[in-house]
Design a protein around this motif. Structure first.
Motif, short mmCIF file in Angstrom:
data_model
loop_
_atom_site.label_atom_id
_atom_site.label_comp_id
_atom_site.label_asym_id
_atom_site.label_seq_id
_atom_site.Cartn_x
_atom_site.Cartn_y
_atom_site.Cartn_z
N LEU A 144 0.80 -1.11 -0.37
CA LEU A 144 0.18 -0.13 -0.20
C LEU A 144 0.19 1.49 -0.30
O LEU A 144 0.44 2.19 -0.70
CB LEU A 144 -0.54 0.01 1.30
CG LEU A 144 -2.08 -1.00 1.05
CD1 LEU A 144 -2.79 -1.27 2.27
CD2 LEU A 144 -3.54 -0.62 0.12
N SER A 145 2.31 1.07 0.61
CA SER A 145 2.90 2.52 0.68
C SER A 145 3.79 2.41 -0.01
O SER A 145 4.46 2.91 -0.57
CB SER A 145 3.19 2.96 1.93
OG SER A 145 4.17 1.18 2.37
N LEU A 146 4.25 1.29 -0.54
CA LEU A 146 5.56 1.32 -0.74
C LEU A 146 5.51 0.61 -2.65
O LEU A 146 6.45 1.09 -3.76
CB LEU A 146 6.43 0.54 -0.68
CG LEU A 146 6.83 1.07 1.02
CD1 LEU A 146 8.09 0.16 1.41
CD2 LEU A 146 7.57 2.61 0.54
N GLY A 147 4.20 0.65 -3.41
CA GLY A 147 4.69 -0.61 -4.12
C GLY A 147 4.02 -0.04 -5.94
O GLY A 147 4.72 -0.28 -6.54
N LYS A 148 3.58 2.04 -5.42
CA LYS A 148 3.35 2.61 -6.62
C LYS A 148 4.47 3.21 -6.71
O LYS A 148 5.92 2.71 -8.09
CB LYS A 148 2.55 3.72 -6.86
CG LYS A 148 1.14 2.96 -6.86
CD LYS A 148 0.83 2.66 -7.77
CE LYS A 148 -0.48 2.29 -8.37
NZ LYS A 148 -0.75 1.91 -9.49
N TRP A 149 5.83 3.24 -5.68
CA TRP A 149 7.06 3.78 -6.02
C TRP A 149 7.98 2.63 -6.56
O TRP A 149 8.99 3.13 -7.16
CB TRP A 149 7.38 4.27 -4.53
CG TRP A 149 8.64 4.53 -4.49
CD1 TRP A 149 9.49 5.76 -4.76
CD2 TRP A 149 9.58 3.61 -3.61
NE1 TRP A 149 11.27 5.89 -4.56
CE2 TRP A 149 11.00 4.67 -3.54
CE3 TRP A 149 9.66 1.91 -2.94
CZ2 TRP A 149 12.33 4.20 -3.31
CZ3 TRP A 149 11.05 1.43 -2.64
CH2 TRP A 149 12.24 2.75 -2.38
N ALA A 150 7.99 1.37 -6.37
CA ALA A 150 9.04 0.31 -6.60
C ALA A 150 8.40 0.38 -8.22
O ALA A 150 9.59 0.25 -8.42
CB ALA A 150 8.19 -0.92 -5.22
N GLU A 151 7.55 0.31 -8.59
CA GLU A 151 7.01 0.04 -9.90
C GLU A 151 7.73 1.24 -10.94
O GLU A 151 8.38 1.28 -11.80
CB GLU A 151 5.44 0.21 -9.81
CG GLU A 151 4.88 -1.26 -9.69
CD GLU A 151 3.07 -0.62 -10.10
OE1 GLU A 151 2.60 -0.72 -10.97
OE2 GLU A 151 3.10 -1.90 -10.13
N SER A 152 7.59 2.47 -9.76
CA SER A 152 8.86 3.62 -11.24
C SER A 152 10.34 3.05 -10.92
O SER A 152 9.98 3.76 -11.91
CB SER A 152 8.10 4.51 -10.01
OG SER A 152 8.75 4.63 -8.33
N ARG A 153 10.25 2.30 -9.87
CA ARG A 153 12.17 2.50 -10.13
C ARG A 153 12.21 1.12 -11.00
O ARG A 153 13.16 1.51 -11.72
CB ARG A 153 12.83 2.25 -8.67
CG ARG A 153 12.68 3.51 -7.70
CD ARG A 153 13.22 2.95 -6.40
NE ARG A 153 14.75 2.27 -6.12
CZ ARG A 153 15.58 3.68 -6.89
NH1 ARG A 153 15.20 4.72 -7.06
NH2 ARG A 153 16.32 2.48 -6.98
N PHE A 154 11.06 0.30 -11.12
CA PHE A 154 11.83 -0.90 -11.91
C PHE A 154 11.63 -0.15 -13.77
O PHE A 154 12.15 -0.52 -14.72
CB PHE A 154 10.44 -1.71 -11.54
CG PHE A 154 11.32 -3.17 -10.63
CD1 PHE A 154 11.95 -3.62 -9.85
CD2 PHE A 154 10.16 -3.24 -9.20
CE1 PHE A 154 12.45 -3.95 -9.21
CE2 PHE A 154 10.69 -3.95 -8.10
CZ PHE A 154 11.58 -4.57 -8.80
N LYS A 155 10.51 0.67 -13.59
CA LYS A 155 9.85 1.11 -14.74
C LYS A 155 11.09 2.46 -15.45
O LYS A 155 11.17 1.76 -16.35
CB LYS A 155 8.62 2.03 -14.98
CG LYS A 155 7.37 1.13 -14.82
CD LYS A 155 6.33 1.55 -14.72
CE LYS A 155 4.85 0.97 -14.72
NZ LYS A 155 3.72 2.04 -14.55
N ALA A 156 12.07 2.58 -14.48
CA ALA A 156 12.82 3.08 -14.52
C ALA A 156 14.96 2.22 -15.26
O ALA A 156 15.24 2.99 -15.61
CB ALA A 156 13.37 4.28 -13.93
N GLY A 157 13.89 1.14 -14.61
CA GLY A 157 15.47 0.57 -15.17
C GLY A 157 17.03 1.15 -14.61
O GLY A 157 16.60 0.72 -13.30
N LYS A 158 17.58 0.71 -15.99
CA LYS A 158 18.88 0.88 -14.70
C LYS A 158 19.81 2.69 -14.96
O LYS A 158 19.97 2.64 -14.44
CB LYS A 158 20.00 0.29 -15.71
CG LYS A 158 20.30 -1.17 -16.04
CD LYS A 158 20.79 -1.38 -17.08
CE LYS A 158 20.94 -3.20 -16.83
NZ LYS A 158 19.82 -3.58 -17.02
#
Length: 516
Positions: A144-158
């Motif tokens: 709930l608190s970190l899911g969307k943020w984690a996704e943003s980092r994965f989408k940014a990739g390297k």
């Protein structure tokens, strides 16, 4: 005699229409204003009565809420300005621009390993991978608190900035560098990667924040400034979000470092008292000749001169505001909200009488021998306690669910509890805990609602819209919805059928009365 009676009635009507402190006249979210509220809102939007001059918010002015007493509206602000400086400083606003969120070392390590090794994906395949990763690696609360943020980092990739480096940057918050050269040398000494250094050079400004403790008084009919009090303060960002209280023609306001008492008529300071932790503080509670504060610890001050009457270090808290509980079967108890605990203190001397589960950012509400809280403490959630003579209150019922925020305050109305936070709107029977209606998937968080004229008035979508719901236990009935562009962490003030909303850079007054 008739003139006296008329003046008395006018005075009583004005007092009933006041919203003089955090959560209104009785500190419970219930308006005593007898002015009718419209059953629906105009299709073209709410009628704007006035808007104020510039008043900062968020990182530059916090999230304090407006109040109304008589013909005046008030807002207490730790007013920040940015001034050119040789110094450089990393603060919470910079870290927000760096897209940093604190996590456990284990989760950070797992995220980084998977981010750097994930295959190239896009579209539905990427969405499927992200959903699977969140389900496998995050608890429900973390998701709930970190899911969307984690996704943003994965989408940014390297190209995402390394979490380990951002964690080191975060440790340097609020520790200014003497000048640009010192800032650059620190980045070199820390051996940051070039992308982190480049981002920091953009995010860290060539200004520093200075602040004043400010109270603004406006004419409630026009929005024009009547007076403005200013005192030297210190930068505290959005953590200073206290709401003023106006009692007996005095204004009590907690700033960045002090509690102030001002003359309501002209804003002249009558006294000030230092806050123990140098701020921030919850909203002041004035009862009789005493001002109660929660500012890292519980305190009581004399309304006459600001002299401290008692202090209780064991009752910590500075966000959820204190409330006086007067049970039908016992003596008054001062409720102080800690981070995970709710304390019951003697209002006379601050002695800790008891403590129970519950705490956080929400303000408790009471009715007779009932006490209701909303807390993120495990298994607490929305909970009702019953008074027990000479002992801690006993838990009667609880409704707990995982959500991002546990900040909105409940309301007790006609023997039912209403809560509009945690992504839900719900009505619960006070005596039994039975849920009489529940509306899921509503984007209401943080803000605390108002009940007036049988209607529940609440922000949604982080304050962008105002929703009006019938305050009845039978069924959920939405009456109206309108755009108001409010600040989601604040709560509006209601007086004479007019709603005063804090927007990002001003106060705005809307007319909620029925059209002729």
């Amino acid at each position: 005699m008739r003139l006296v009676s008329t003046l008395t009635l006018l005075s009583l009507s004005t007092a009933l229409a006041d919203w003089p402190q955090w959560r209104g006249p009785a500190r419970d979210g219930v308006s005593t204003d007898t002015t009718p509220i419209a059953e629906s809102f105009p299709e073209e939007g709410l009628t704007k009565v006035w808007e104020s001059d510039f008043i900062p918010s968020d990182h530059l002015g916090g999230h304090g809420s407006p109040v109304v007493a008589g013909e005046q509206a008030f807002i207490s602000v730790v007013w920040h300005d940015k001034v050119p400086s040789e110094q450089r400083e990393i603060d919470s606003e910079v870290m927000q621009q760096m897209n940093y969120r604190g996590t456990s070392p284990e989760l950070a390590k797992k995220m980084e390993a998977d981010r750097l090794s994930m295959p190239a994906m896009r579209g539905a395949k990427l969405d499927e991978w992200l959903a699977a990763w969140r389900k496998e690696n995050l608890s429900k609360k973390e998701d709930l608190s970190l899911g969307k943020w984690a996704e943003s980092r994965f989408k940014a990739g390297k190209s995402a900035l390394p979490l380990e480096e951002l964690a080191r940057v975060s440790k340097r918050q609020n520790k200014p560098f003497a000048n640009l050269d010192a800032f650059k040398q620190w980045m070199e000494d820390e051996n940051f990667s070039q992308p982190v250094k480049d981002k920091l050079m953009v995010a860290v400004p060539n200004t520093i924040k200075v602040a004043k403790d400010v109270v603004v008084c406006l004419d409630v009919n026009t929005g024009k400034e009547v007076w403005k009090f200013e005192a030297e303060g210190k930068p505290t960002g959005r953590s200073s979000s206290s709401t003023a209280a106006v009692v007996d023609e005095k204004v009590y306001a907690a700033g960045s470092t002090h509690l102030y008492c001002l003359n309501q008529k002209d804003g002249k300071m009558l006294w000030k008292a230092p806050l123990p932790s140098g701020g921030p503080a919850a909203s002041p509670l004035v009862v009789g000749d005493t001002v109660y504060m929660a500012a890292g610890r519980a305190q009581a001050f004399s309304t006459a001169d600001g002299k401290i009457l008692w202090e209780q270090k064991d009752a910590s808290g500075n966000t959820g505001s204190p409330v006086l509980w007067t049970p039908e079967s016992g003596d008054p108890v001062l409720l102080v909200v800690g981070s995970k605990t709710l304390y019951g203190l003697s209002p006379k001397d601050g002695k800790v009488l008891w403590n129970v589960e519950g705490g956080g950012q929400s303000t408790p509400v009471t009715q007779g021998d009932w006490l209701v809280i909303y807390s993120g403490a495990k298994d607490v959630g929305l909970r009702a306690y019953q008074h027990v003579k000479d002992a801690a209150p006993k838990a009667a019922w609880s409704h707990f669910w995982e959500t991002v925020r546990y900040s909105g305050s409940p309301i007790i109305h006609d023997d039912h509890v209403y809560l509009t936070c945690g992504g839900k709107h719900q009505c619960v029977e006070l005596a039994t805990g039975k849920v009489t209606w529940l509306e899921n998937e509503v984007n209401s968080t943080i803000t605390s609602p108002i009940i007036a004229d049988g209607k529940l008035i609440v922000y949604e979508n982080n304050g962008s819209h105002l929703r009006m719901v019938k305050a009845q236990p039978g069924a959920y009935q939405q009456l109206a919805r309108a755009k108001v562009e409010g600040m989601g962490c604040t709560s509006p003030a209601l007086s004479n059928g007019r709603l005063i909303v804090r927007q990002r850079e001003k106060l705005v007054c809307y007319d909620l009365r029925p059209k002729d």
